[in-house]
Design an enzyme around this catalytic site. Structure first.
Site, PDB file in Angstrom:
ATOM      1  N   GLU A   1       0.728  -1.189   0.066  1.00 55.67           N
ATOM      2  CA  GLU A   1       0.069  -0.110   0.081  1.00 55.67           C
ATOM      3  C   GLU A   1       0.761   1.158  -0.109  1.00 55.67           C
ATOM      4  OE1 GLU A   1      -3.135   1.016  -0.163  1.00 55.67           O
ATOM      5  OE2 GLU A   1      -2.281   2.875  -0.168  1.00 55.67           O
TER       6      GLU A   1
ATOM      7  N   LEU B   1      -3.895   2.235   6.049  1.00 56.97           N
ATOM      8  CA  LEU B   1      -4.693   1.158   5.122  1.00 56.97           C
ATOM      9  C   LEU B   1      -6.020   1.464   5.133  1.00 56.97           C
ATOM     10  CD1 LEU B   1      -3.025  -1.952   7.070  1.00 56.97           C
ATOM     11  CD2 LEU B   1      -2.245  -0.745   4.952  1.00 56.97           C
TER      12      LEU B   1
ATOM     13  N   CYS C   1     -11.745   3.971   0.243  1.00 52.93           N
ATOM     14  CA  CYS C   1     -12.987   3.833   1.002  1.00 52.93           C
ATOM     15  C   CYS C   1     -12.837   4.324   2.431  1.00 52.93           C
ATOM     16  CB  CYS C   1     -13.634   2.356   1.188  1.00 52.93           C
ATOM     17  SG  CYS C   1     -14.886   2.152   2.018  1.00 52.93           S
TER      18      CYS C   1
ATOM     19  N   GLU D   1     -25.123  20.241 -13.248  1.00 50.55           N
ATOM     20  CA  GLU D   1     -25.144  18.734 -13.880  1.00 50.55           C
ATOM     21  C   GLU D   1     -25.449  18.884 -15.454  1.00 50.55           C
ATOM     22  OE1 GLU D   1     -24.678  15.494 -13.153  1.00 50.55           O
ATOM     23  OE2 GLU D   1     -25.284  15.373 -15.237  1.00 50.55           O
TER      24      GLU D   1
ATOM     25  N   VAL E   1     -20.248  23.596 -16.745  1.00 52.00           N
ATOM     26  CA  VAL E   1     -19.288  24.553 -16.277  1.00 52.00           C
ATOM     27  C   VAL E   1     -18.277  24.660 -17.400  1.00 52.00           C
ATOM     28  CG1 VAL E   1     -17.502  25.182 -14.499  1.00 52.00           C
ATOM     29  CG2 VAL E   1     -19.819  24.294 -13.958  1.00 52.00           C
TER      30      VAL E   1
ATOM     31  N   HIS F   1     -42.823  -4.169  13.864  1.00 54.05           N
ATOM     32  CA  HIS F   1     -43.510  -2.769  13.859  1.00 54.05           C
ATOM     33  C   HIS F   1     -43.024  -2.007  15.243  1.00 54.05           C
ATOM     34  CE1 HIS F   1     -47.247  -0.253  13.351  1.00 54.05           C
ATOM     35  NE2 HIS F   1     -47.025  -0.194  14.879  1.00 54.05           N
TER      36      HIS F   1
HETATM   37  P1  FAD Z   1      -9.284   1.688  -3.215  1.00 55.21           P
HETATM   38  O1  FAD Z   1     -10.267   1.823  -2.323  1.00 55.21           O
HETATM   39  O2  FAD Z   1      -9.500   2.977  -4.282  1.00 55.21           O
HETATM   40  O3  FAD Z   1      -8.040   1.352  -2.728  1.00 55.21           O
HETATM   41  C1  FAD Z   1      -6.924   1.358  -3.559  1.00 55.21           C
HETATM   42  C2  FAD Z   1      -5.478   1.348  -2.952  1.00 55.21           C
HETATM   43  O4  FAD Z   1      -4.336   1.113  -3.665  1.00 55.21           O
HETATM   44  C3  FAD Z   1      -5.383   2.810  -2.469  1.00 55.21           C
HETATM   45  O5  FAD Z   1      -5.106   2.779  -1.150  1.00 55.21           O
HETATM   46  C4  FAD Z   1      -4.021   3.228  -3.108  1.00 55.21           C
HETATM   47  O6  FAD Z   1      -3.278   4.210  -2.411  1.00 55.21           O
HETATM   48  C5  FAD Z   1      -3.476   2.055  -3.256  1.00 55.21           C
HETATM   49  N1  FAD Z   1      -2.625   1.977  -4.612  1.00 55.21           N
HETATM   50  C6  FAD Z   1      -2.772   2.514  -5.789  1.00 55.21           C
HETATM   51  N2  FAD Z   1      -1.700   2.167  -6.756  1.00 55.21           N
HETATM   52  C7  FAD Z   1      -0.596   1.694  -5.891  1.00 55.21           C
HETATM   53  C8  FAD Z   1       0.522   1.203  -6.445  1.00 55.21           C
HETATM   54  N3  FAD Z   1       1.027   1.333  -7.412  1.00 55.21           N
HETATM   55  N4  FAD Z   1       0.989   0.332  -5.210  1.00 55.21           N
HETATM   56  C9  FAD Z   1       0.575   0.397  -4.095  1.00 55.21           C
HETATM   57  N5  FAD Z   1      -0.423   0.998  -3.677  1.00 55.21           N
HETATM   58  C10 FAD Z   1      -1.484   1.457  -4.537  1.00 55.21           C
HETATM   59  N6  FAD Z   1     -18.467   2.978  -1.921  1.00 55.21           N
HETATM   60  C11 FAD Z   1     -19.457   2.352  -1.398  1.00 55.21           C
HETATM   61  O7  FAD Z   1     -19.846   1.184  -1.466  1.00 55.21           O
HETATM   62  N7  FAD Z   1     -20.175   3.039  -0.268  1.00 55.21           N
HETATM   63  C12 FAD Z   1     -20.086   4.285  -0.136  1.00 55.21           C
HETATM   64  O8  FAD Z   1     -20.693   4.937   0.513  1.00 55.21           O
HETATM   65  C13 FAD Z   1     -19.165   4.877  -0.875  1.00 55.21           C
HETATM   66  N8  FAD Z   1     -18.769   6.539  -0.823  1.00 55.21           N
HETATM   67  C14 FAD Z   1     -17.907   7.079  -1.448  1.00 55.21           C
HETATM   68  C15 FAD Z   1     -17.508   8.370  -1.233  1.00 55.21           C
HETATM   69  C16 FAD Z   1     -16.520   9.062  -1.918  1.00 55.21           C
HETATM   70  C17 FAD Z   1     -16.454  10.581  -1.687  1.00 55.21           C
HETATM   71  C18 FAD Z   1     -15.635   8.355  -2.812  1.00 55.21           C
HETATM   72  C19 FAD Z   1     -14.785   8.963  -3.479  1.00 55.21           C
HETATM   73  C20 FAD Z   1     -16.103   6.901  -3.235  1.00 55.21           C
HETATM   74  C21 FAD Z   1     -16.850   6.218  -2.452  1.00 55.21           C
HETATM   75  N9  FAD Z   1     -17.307   4.942  -2.564  1.00 55.21           N
HETATM   76  C22 FAD Z   1     -18.194   4.416  -1.789  1.00 55.21           C
HETATM   77  C23 FAD Z   1     -16.716   4.183  -3.514  1.00 55.21           C
HETATM   78  C24 FAD Z   1     -15.569   3.308  -2.575  1.00 55.21           C
HETATM   79  O9  FAD Z   1     -14.523   4.115  -1.954  1.00 55.21           O
HETATM   80  C25 FAD Z   1     -14.813   2.433  -3.840  1.00 55.21           C
HETATM   81  O10 FAD Z   1     -15.541   1.662  -4.443  1.00 55.21           O
HETATM   82  C26 FAD Z   1     -13.819   1.480  -2.908  1.00 55.21           C
HETATM   83  O11 FAD Z   1     -12.746   2.094  -2.288  1.00 55.21           O
HETATM   84  C27 FAD Z   1     -13.188   0.603  -4.225  1.00 55.21           C
HETATM   85  O12 FAD Z   1     -11.958  -0.105  -3.254  1.00 55.21           O
HETATM   86  P2  FAD Z   1     -10.776  -0.869  -3.854  1.00 55.21           P
HETATM   87  O13 FAD Z   1     -10.225  -1.518  -2.990  1.00 55.21           O
HETATM   88  O14 FAD Z   1     -11.080  -1.231  -5.271  1.00 55.21           O
HETATM   89  O15 FAD Z   1      -9.747   0.311  -4.121  1.00 55.21           O
END
Ligand code: FAD
Length: 471
Positions: free
Chosen positions: A35, A40, A44, A204, A238, A445
């Protein structure tokens, strides 16, 4: 540095990556979890689901307190200590991230902090603070997620232009905020800032907000936003952003007019881009699709037999629970186990706006577009005792039912707290439930869950708290 040899290297410690690492370790595999961030949990935990929900929870008390005046309960004027609010939110994130770290340690998952890049289909290098760490792996799982997409026209050098990552760091309550994009991230963040007293304008490009949700479900959110935001421009764009000393000047095209407006801050929430840049995938046989996401099969295997991809980076619906599900499938395939995480699952979506919107399975719009025979039954929360006790009747529960088999095809809900109900709907769909199954189950309920039962009863013509419908 000495070469590390491992069975499985997982790149990225988000809800996909850490779930995969833990599942693989539980199957007795040697696992390295890489990571690049110091904390960690991925997007998300650090810049997505968790901080946004923490802020939505904290700030929703402001309008709720104002609203309670009509019930004879009043409070003094609202005072917001942005620093303390941010500190509280950070505390939540740290607690969760420490929990993941502790679980990794107990499972003997080796966590390496650094950025991974592939040298081949069995080798990678992690660029750490202490130098380059080579890792030899039998299988790798890519879970590097996405980052906010910022179109070139919005890439100006201004501290007042934010993506969701910066918007989640509350340092002050800006006087005004322009939110570009009417998707769930823009709406959730707009809601947080509007609750704190910021004048929010949303622009939008499409005709409506919350693409993917049926219009009758997204409408109450639009009504809320129209009441609580300063302005919402639909079918508008925009066209330019220009930094000023104390904010940003935006060029907007809306309603056939073009005008400039000054804002204290701008939030760009127009989508996400896949995080593949650092991976040097050219050294593997992995292929990307036309949108830059990794191509995978039903078991999450990429076009390189040694490499799997899960979560956001594998495309599709970008949600945390989808990432964790795919993690289980990938690990089961690697370890030769039968996966309890089924292929092609129903993926529920929840938008944590006020009111919340949620849906799973077929939407009414999809049923119409695809010419699928369906019947729609809706139960208004206005007839639900629990809604009335909460002073919020702006909700609806809607079932999409196959008229022949009476099987549930999809469920959509809108209303405060709707997100907590979608689990039952997802289970019902996965179990192949019929409307009769839902109607015949005792629901406690007074709870909002009764609206699911009553909607199902309506399919058969009569629900206790609704007038009979002619069938
Ligand atoms: P990520 O959580 O993006 O994790 C990827 C990790 O890989 C990161 O920590 C990054 O630093 C690391 N990384 C990247 N490249 C490298 C590399 N080359 N070497 C080492 N580490 C690396 N989803 C929901 O289900 N419910 C919600 O309410 C929700 N709310 C959200 C609100 C916001 C504002 C945002 C932006 C997203 C939200 N999401 C929500 C979406 C959710 O965050 C993502 O779908 C989810 O985090 C994806 O998980 P992932 O494990 O695929 O990747």
């Amino acid at each position: 540095m000495e070469n590390i040899e491992t069975d499985i290297a997982v790149i990225g410690a988000g809800p996909g990556g850490y779930a995969a690492a833990f599942a693989a370790a539980d199957q007795g595999k040697r696992v390295v979890l890489i990571e690049k961030s110091s904390r960690l949990g991925g997007a998300c935990l650090n810049a997505g689901c968790i901080p946004s929900k923490a802020l939505l929870h904290a700030t929703h008390h402001i309008p709720a307190a104002k609203e309670s005046e009509k019930r004879g309960i009043s409070f003094g004027p609202v005072a917001i200590d942005a620093g303390k609010l941010n500190q509280w939110k950070e505390g939540v994130l740290t607690k969760l991230a420490n929990g993941i770290g502790m679980l990794a340690k107990k499972r003997k998952v080796q966590v390496i902090q650094g950025t991974a890049r592939f040298d081949g289909s069995n080798d990678l290098t992690v660029e750490t603070e202490d130098g380059a760490q080579p890792v030899k792996f039998t299988k790798a799982i890519i879970a590097t997620g996405t980052r906010p997409a910022v179109p070139p026209v919005f890439r100006i050098d201004s501290p007042h232009v934010m993506t969701s990552t910066e918007a989640l760091q509350i340092t002050e309550v800006p006087e005004s905020l322009l939110v570009i994009g009417g998707g769930y991230i823009g709406l959730e963040m707009g809601t947080v800032y509007a609750s704190m007293g910021t004048k929010v304008t949303m622009v939008e490009a499409l005709e409506g907000i919350l693409l993917g949700a049926d219009p009758d479900l997204s409408r109450p959110v639009l009504i809320y936003a129209k009441r609580n935001f300063d302005k919402i421009h639909l079918k508008a764009t925009v066209d330019s952003l220009t930094g000023t000393d104390d904010g940003v000047q935006a060029g907007i095209s809306a309603g056939g007019k073009t005008f400039d407006q000054a804002f204290s801050k701008v939030l760009i929430s127009v989508g996400r881009s896949p995080e593949t840049d650092a991976l040097e995938l050219g050294n593997t046989s992995c292929e990307l699709d036309e949108r830059g996401y990794l191509k995978v099969d039903a078991n999450q295997q990429t076009t390189d037999p040694n490499i799997y991809a899960i979560g956001d980076i594998a495309g599709g619906i970008l949600l945390a629970h989808k990432a964790a599900h795919e993690a289980r499938r990938a690990v089961a395939d690697i370890t030769g186990q039968e996966s309890h995480a089924k292929a092609d699952p129903y993926i529920p979506a929840v938008v944590f706006t006020d009111p919340e919107v949620t849906w799973v399975g077929l939407t009414e719009t999809e049923a119409k577009e695809q010419g699928i025979a369906h019947e729609v039954v809706k139960f208004s929360w206005g007839a639900c005792g629990r809604s009335l006790t909460q002073g919020r009747i702006d909700g609806n529960t809607k079932l999409i039912i196959d008229p022949e088999t009476e099987k549930l095809l999809g469920v959509g809900m809108v209303g405060p707290g709707a997100g907590e109900l979608i689990g039952e709907a997802t289970l019902a769909l996965e179990m192949g439930a019929t409307a009769k199954d839902l109607a015949s189950i005792i629901h406690p309920h007074p709870t909002l869950s009764e609206t699911i039962m009553e909607a199902a009863e309506m399919f058969y013509g009569s629900a206790i708290h609704a007038l009979p419908r002619n069938r």
